[in-house]
Design a protein around this motif. Sequence first.
Motif, short mmCIF file in Angstrom:
data_model
loop_
_atom_site.label_atom_id
_atom_site.label_comp_id
_atom_site.label_asym_id
_atom_site.label_seq_id
_atom_site.Cartn_x
_atom_site.Cartn_y
_atom_site.Cartn_z
N GLU A 354 19.71 -10.35 -16.77
CA GLU A 354 21.09 -10.21 -17.25
C GLU A 354 21.62 -8.81 -16.95
N ALA A 355 20.74 -7.80 -17.12
CA ALA A 355 21.17 -6.43 -16.83
C ALA A 355 21.54 -6.28 -15.35
N LEU A 356 20.76 -6.90 -14.48
CA LEU A 356 21.09 -6.87 -13.06
C LEU A 356 22.38 -7.63 -12.77
N GLU A 357 22.64 -8.69 -13.55
CA GLU A 357 23.91 -9.42 -13.41
C GLU A 357 25.09 -8.50 -13.75
N VAL A 358 24.92 -7.67 -14.78
CA VAL A 358 25.97 -6.72 -15.16
C VAL A 358 26.32 -5.83 -13.97
N LEU A 359 25.28 -5.44 -13.23
CA LEU A 359 25.47 -4.60 -12.06
C LEU A 359 25.97 -5.39 -10.85
N GLY A 360 25.88 -6.72 -10.94
CA GLY A 360 26.23 -7.56 -9.80
C GLY A 360 25.18 -7.53 -8.71
N LEU A 361 23.92 -7.28 -9.11
CA LEU A 361 22.86 -7.07 -8.12
C LEU A 361 21.63 -7.94 -8.36
N ARG A 362 21.78 -9.02 -9.07
CA ARG A 362 20.62 -9.88 -9.32
C ARG A 362 20.25 -10.65 -8.04
N GLY A 363 18.95 -10.66 -7.72
CA GLY A 363 18.48 -11.44 -6.58
C GLY A 363 18.62 -10.69 -5.27
N GLY A 364 18.45 -11.43 -4.18
CA GLY A 364 18.51 -10.85 -2.85
C GLY A 364 19.92 -10.56 -2.39
N GLY A 365 20.05 -9.52 -1.60
CA GLY A 365 21.37 -9.14 -1.11
C GLY A 365 21.65 -9.71 0.27
N ASP A 366 22.88 -9.55 0.71
CA ASP A 366 23.30 -9.97 2.04
C ASP A 366 24.03 -8.80 2.70
N PRO A 367 23.37 -8.11 3.64
CA PRO A 367 22.08 -8.42 4.26
C PRO A 367 20.91 -8.09 3.34
N PRO A 368 19.71 -8.63 3.65
CA PRO A 368 18.53 -8.35 2.82
C PRO A 368 18.30 -6.84 2.69
N GLY A 369 18.04 -6.44 1.46
CA GLY A 369 17.82 -5.03 1.18
C GLY A 369 19.02 -4.33 0.61
N SER A 370 20.20 -4.93 0.76
CA SER A 370 21.42 -4.25 0.33
C SER A 370 21.53 -4.15 -1.19
N ASN A 371 21.02 -5.14 -1.92
CA ASN A 371 21.08 -5.07 -3.38
C ASN A 371 20.18 -3.96 -3.92
N ALA A 372 18.98 -3.85 -3.38
CA ALA A 372 18.08 -2.79 -3.83
C ALA A 372 18.63 -1.42 -3.44
N ASP A 373 19.24 -1.31 -2.26
CA ASP A 373 19.88 -0.06 -1.87
C ASP A 373 21.00 0.31 -2.85
N ALA A 374 21.81 -0.68 -3.20
CA ALA A 374 22.92 -0.43 -4.13
C ALA A 374 22.40 0.00 -5.49
N LEU A 375 21.33 -0.65 -5.96
CA LEU A 375 20.75 -0.26 -7.26
C LEU A 375 20.28 1.19 -7.21
N ALA A 376 19.62 1.57 -6.11
CA ALA A 376 19.15 2.94 -5.97
C ALA A 376 20.32 3.93 -6.00
N GLU A 377 21.41 3.59 -5.33
CA GLU A 377 22.57 4.49 -5.29
C GLU A 377 23.22 4.63 -6.66
N ILE A 378 23.32 3.53 -7.40
CA ILE A 378 23.94 3.59 -8.73
C ILE A 378 23.07 4.38 -9.69
N ILE A 379 21.76 4.17 -9.65
CA ILE A 379 20.86 4.94 -10.50
C ILE A 379 20.96 6.43 -10.17
#
Length: 408
Positions: A354-379
């Motif tokens: 749910e916390a990842l949903e708040v960030l809009g980053l739950r699950g895999g990104g398109d392209p792959p890796g983009s969600n984890a990159d975004a999480l790193a940038e926000i943190i």
Amino acid sequence: MTDPEDLVERVRDGELRLHELEDHADHDTAAEARRLLLERETATELEAIGDYAFPAETAEPNIENMIGAAQVPMGVVGPVPVSGGAATGDHYLPLATTEGALLASVNRGLGVIRSAGGADARVTKNGMTRAPVFRVAGVAEAAETVEWVDENTEALAEAAESTTSHGELIDVEPYVVGDSVYLRFAYDTKDAMGMNMATIATGEACEIVEAETPADLVALSGNLCSDKKPAAINAVEGRGRSVTADAVIPGELVEERLHTTPEAIAEANTRKNLTGSAKAGSLGFNAHAANVVAAAFLATGQDEAQVVEAANAITTMDARENEGGTTDLYASVSLASLEVGTVGGGTKLPTQAEALEVLGLRGGGDPPGSNADALAEIIAVGALAGELSLLGALSSRHLASAHEDLGR
């Protein structure tokens, strides 16, 4: 339905062991039986521990001998505009912590950054590492092994990548210490944090190394990775995502909101975070970046022990004269080893999902890796806000009074 009392008696009689209860009952009943046993053995009431809001079965990949859940207060900070390579726009950041005043401080820093027009953030390097150690007879065999590895990286990549549909071998860096050869494998693990992925892939590659060279595998991890330990190699070479966030804060905004000056914050940063950290022999040259990282990790299901590497951060603060002749504050934080993912591990747990949903980053990104990159940038932007707020409080001598005002 199996009676938890029956399971307790069978454990007490030695017929069952604690880790075997799920073989004889559903996961929630097994957890209840363990709580009953502990309550009787330790004379402790476990009402709060047993009051969790998700089916115990969903936690099976994440824990053994489950008795309940540890509930940590979760709050939210933001929003703040982030202009990143993967993260764009406004984002709320959920943080879970027991440290009073932390979210208030981070939110103050984010408010200043927002008023200044937001922050830039970029992932500058990506690579989850695993470094096995091999035994050789001496330096001649070590050199032979290193030469073979250098000439056969493609064969190692083929073996490693045969174990995963997502991971990609980026590099293999050899290190020789006497009759030990270390091979530091680095992988692009896309949206997964990727520690398990890297371990399994490296194990497959090690079989090729043993078959084709004089080297014998001693341990799949030789600590040159280096996982969950303070290590200079991670501070220099990075592990997971290396990410930097920065912002320029107008001088008048520093004075109005932080009650100090760009020059005072820059001096406090130099004397505290740079000189003080160097004198202490610290690997992290920052005020408290790990505070934000730890709270974000707990909220979003990351491996909390890897906060050790995430503390490998350098904060810089500079007073810059602008075109109008006044002084602005340039603020940045660079985290060398931020190991995050949006798939796998604890990210599947309902609260963290749910916390990842708040960030809009739950699950895999398109392209792959983009969600984890975004999480790193926000943190990273959250960590920058925490650095800015704390240094502002220190340089204005308001740190103690702020805690007093908040009663914690």
